[in-house]
Design a protein around this motif. Structure first.
Motif: not given
Lengths: 206, 206
Positions: A50, A53, A185, A187, B43, B50, B53, B185, B187
């Motif tokens: 998070k 990103s 989004s 996650i 991710i 994505k 991040s 992760s 998303i």
């Protein structure tokens, strides 16, 4: 060998047909997406990625010559790679505004006072059209714990300059924030190294 | 007024009790997380965040003085903010290795050849212990479309230098990659501005 080639030829043929159809769909979507405005992106959920990103958005915006403001709520540590990396950039204003995690401070009244001081700085950015992107890292907790007045926060975000983008990160974003956002989004933590006994490591976790 | 104070006092009291318990749990988890090693972070999912991040991880690692390699598969555009921002950094090696989206090229054989050329560059990074972090942006598609040999890719990643971190981004990560990863992760796209008619904007979307 010839069977493999035929197979690969067939794959290529059907690939082209599928991709032509997909391109038509995507081109139509691009053609109908004509509006430009400052967007509110909420990145929430319990998975890793998070805040990073949000920092990736900072890099992207700075790369386009835009001006960026970052408010890190909750966190108090100032040894993070992201802060070291961005805080000297002439078009990036970086603030670490927390006292540590709620379970470290264990002090609700103190956390509220800290949150209000931090929010005052965020408010200045959200009223200043010279900021093209404002990242409010971990703001969600200040709303879910009711450290800040929800209406004040939502009003300030929704009355920001027209072209200003805002990114809010953190777990458990409240419903009103999700509703207001242009993009949300979520996650999901499918698997996390920390729960398998791996230490938090510099450059990866902070 | 006094009722509000009492209410706030009570909240503070129970907050402290909850946070003491939470701190004990978290301290125990930190104490048992003692291992250090290079991690594989995947991710994936259909939501926004994505690649950004991954770029946030790049900033974090560079902030700690680490050396970073980035391979951008699929994408061919070189006008992105992230590339402009990072490519001149002395400790970051950045490669754009795609020919465009599959629906733009519509050419499976060409995409495979491009993927193999790109993978050769990624392989050099994954065999070079001087890279502390390697980001393989949008690699997932090269596996799900079978543009690259799965075993070759998974073997190369799993035999990388012990302390090297790898981040793989992109939709539809294959099961074998998720299994191999330390952290995954996913998303989820709860809401996306593009589908409400908002254009892709510099500094936000690229």
């Amino acid at each position: 060998m010839s069977e493999k080639l035929n197979n690969e030829d067939q794959k290529s043929k059907y690939h082209k047909i599928r991709m032509e159809r997909k391109k038509a769909q995507i081109d139509a979507a691009i053609a109908s997406a004509t509006q430009k405005k400052g967007l509110l992106l909420v990145i929430t959920g319990n998975g890793k990625g998070k805040s990073t990103s949000g920092f990736g958005m900072v890099a992207r915006a700075l790369g386009h010559g835009l001006k960026v403001g970052v408010c890190q709520f909750i966190k108090s540590r100032t040894d993070t790679g992201e802060e070291a990396f961005f805080k000297t950039h002439p078009k990036c204003e970086w603030h670490v505004l927390g006292d540590g995690f709620t379970w470290d401070t264990q002090d609700r009244a103190g956390d509220i006072a800290t949150s209000e001081r931090g929010w005052a700085i965020a408010t200045q950015m959200l009223q200043d059209p010279s900021f093209d992107l404002v990242v409010l890292d971990e703001l969600t907790y200040l709303l879910s714990y009711e450290y800040l007045d929800k209406d004040t926060v939502l009003n300030t975000i929704s009355h920001r300059p027209d072209m200003q983008h805002v990114v809010v990160t953190g777990r458990s974003a409240i419903a009103e924030l999700r509703d207001m956002a242009d993009t949300v989004s979520d996650i999901k933590d499918e698997k996390h190294a920390f729960t398998s006994g791996i230490q938090a490591q510099p450059g990866f976790d902070f």
